[in-house]
Write a protein that holds these residues in place. Structure first.
Motif, short mmCIF file in Angstrom:
data_model
loop_
_atom_site.label_atom_id
_atom_site.label_comp_id
_atom_site.label_asym_id
_atom_site.label_seq_id
_atom_site.Cartn_x
_atom_site.Cartn_y
_atom_site.Cartn_z
N HIS A 118 0.83 -1.21 0.00
CA HIS A 118 0.00 0.00 0.00
C HIS A 118 0.87 1.26 0.00
O HIS A 118 0.63 2.20 -0.78
CB HIS A 118 -0.90 -0.02 1.22
N GLN A 166 2.59 1.62 -3.59
CA GLN A 166 1.80 1.26 -4.76
C GLN A 166 1.98 2.21 -5.94
O GLN A 166 1.68 1.85 -7.08
CB GLN A 166 0.32 1.16 -4.38
N GLU A 167 2.48 3.40 -5.71
CA GLU A 167 2.67 4.37 -6.80
C GLU A 167 4.07 4.32 -7.40
O GLU A 167 4.42 5.14 -8.26
CB GLU A 167 2.40 5.79 -6.29
N GLN A 168 4.89 3.36 -6.99
CA GLN A 168 6.31 3.33 -7.38
C GLN A 168 6.63 2.27 -8.43
O GLN A 168 7.80 1.95 -8.64
CB GLN A 168 7.16 3.08 -6.13
N ASN A 169 5.63 1.71 -9.11
CA ASN A 169 5.84 0.60 -10.05
C ASN A 169 6.58 -0.56 -9.37
O ASN A 169 7.47 -1.18 -9.94
CB ASN A 169 6.60 1.03 -11.31
N ASN A 183 -1.09 -4.12 -6.91
CA ASN A 183 0.35 -4.44 -7.00
C ASN A 183 0.79 -5.53 -6.04
O ASN A 183 1.96 -5.63 -5.69
CB ASN A 183 1.18 -3.18 -6.75
#
Length: 384
Positions: free
Chosen positions: A232, A235-238, A267
């Motif tokens: 969580h 989750q925005e970091q690939n 992810n």
């Protein structure tokens, strides 16, 4: 001189301590200078492999019990009528002259009274830390039996030794450390980029995604809930999170899966226990040991052999003994903020990541060679 040994395990499941004991016993059989037998409290998938090494006795054969029998047994227990028939396994073993008993867990205290009847020293090979000892012993009496009945404690890692000293005040001279054997299959394993790409496709993980892996049973001690929270945070970091092990029928999995759904996580992937874990381990870019407690899991050795850098919590077990300052990063206990930053640090420094992985492999090969571990095993058990 030691001539006949009884090795005692809690079961024959495919788990770290059971597999490790089996591998030591295979080497001992090939060594050929002592006789030994195996006593297991419960059976499991490894029973036939144990039996191929030495005579193997199962104390409690698993049998389906009907509802009527369960009710009758509860009534008998309630009114004080219990089955006092001596298990025939004890009678069979009593006819043998053992020079030494080696109990492969802290959790055999419930049968120490019977083991003491063989009138020989009992060594306890300990694979548990504080949580494991409290969770799996059943009663305080069982813990006290193990403490009182053990002449020598064999710790699977320094963290286990330190816990025995601090939790129970066991004299240091009564504790020896026996390093783990290297996992057989991982030593010769070669990572295949084709296989990695195929697994990523099957798991719906982008080919260019950075993969953080976890492996083991699904429960709070293993920190599967913390693994979900890391997914969580990042989750925005690939970054994708891949957990291998356990069963999707477990209640803990159902809870953590619902957590992931409510957090809207795309992810994170869960794969039940597989027969080819090294193929999945090869997909990892980092191995994240989110365990609240793990004495010295074999998967850490496997990750190191596959040149995977690692992150773990301090005070959580033996992984930090291998990671130190050069094979990964150790972060404060249960600090998800620190662990997420450690993951990003390793991700953003690919050259350092490769170097950490190479160092991890070099250290594990040096410290856990078969020759070194088996010689320690012989020395501790006074086998010449």
């Amino acid at each position: 001189m030691i001539q006949n040994i009884l090795f005692v395990g809690h079961d024959a499941n495919r788990a770290g301590s059971q597999i490790l004991l089996l591998r030591f016993l295979k080497l001992l059989k090939a060594y050929g200078k002592v006789q030994f037998s195996i006593l297991l409290k419960h059976d499991g998938p490894l029973v036939q492999e144990y039996a191929a090494v030495a005579p193997t006795y199962i104390l409690h054969q698993e049998q389906a019990v009907g509802l009527k029998s369960q009710i009758l047994q509860k009534i008998k227990t309630k009114i004080g009528q219990t089955n006092t028939v001596v298990n025939p396994v004890w009678q069979t073993l009593a006819s043998q002259k053992f020079d030494l008993i080696v109990s492969n867990t802290f959790t055999n205290g419930d049968i120490f009274e019977e083991l003491s009847n063989f009138n020989c020293p009992i060594y306890s090979y300990i694979h548990e830390l504080h949580m494991g000892i409290e969770m799996y012993n059943g009663t305080q009496q069982a813990i006290e039996n193990t403490l009182r009945g053990t002449q020598k404690f064999i710790a699977c890692a320094n963290s286990v030794k330190q816990n025995l000293l601090q939790q129970f005040g066991i004299p240091e001279q009564k504790i020896e450390i026996l390093c783990s054997l290297l996992p057989e299959s991982a030593q010769q394993y070669q990572i295949s980029s084709t296989k990695v790409n195929t697994l990523k496709q099957e798991l719906d993980i982008p080919q260019d995604a950075f993969v953080v892996g976890g492996m083991g049973t699904i429960d709070l001690r293993k920190g599967t809930d913390l693994f979900v929270q890391l997914a969580h945070i990042l989750q925005e970091q690939n970054i994708y999170f891949l957990w291998i092990g356990g069963s999707h029928s477990q209640n803990d999995f159902k809870i953590f899966s619902i957590d992931a759904q409510r957090l809207g996580l795309q992810n994170i992937k869960f794969v039940e226990a597989v027969s080819n874990p090294l193929d999945y381990l090869s997909v990892f870019d980092i191995f994240a040991l989110t365990s609240r407690e793990d004495p010295y899991p074999l998967v850490v050795l496997e990750a190191a052999l596959l040149q995977k850098p690692m992150v773990c919590f301090e005070k959580a077990g033996g992984a930090q003994d291998l990671i130190e300052t050069d094979a990964g990063l150790i972060v404060p206990y249960l600090s998800l903020d620190a662990m997420s930053k450690a993951i990003l640090t390793i991700k953003e420094n690919p050259e350092r990541r490769i170097e950490m992985g190479q160092i991890a492999r070099e250290k594990v090969l040096q410290r856990h060679s078969t020759e070194k571990a088996f010689q320690e095993f012989l020395t501790i058990l006074h086998i010449s």
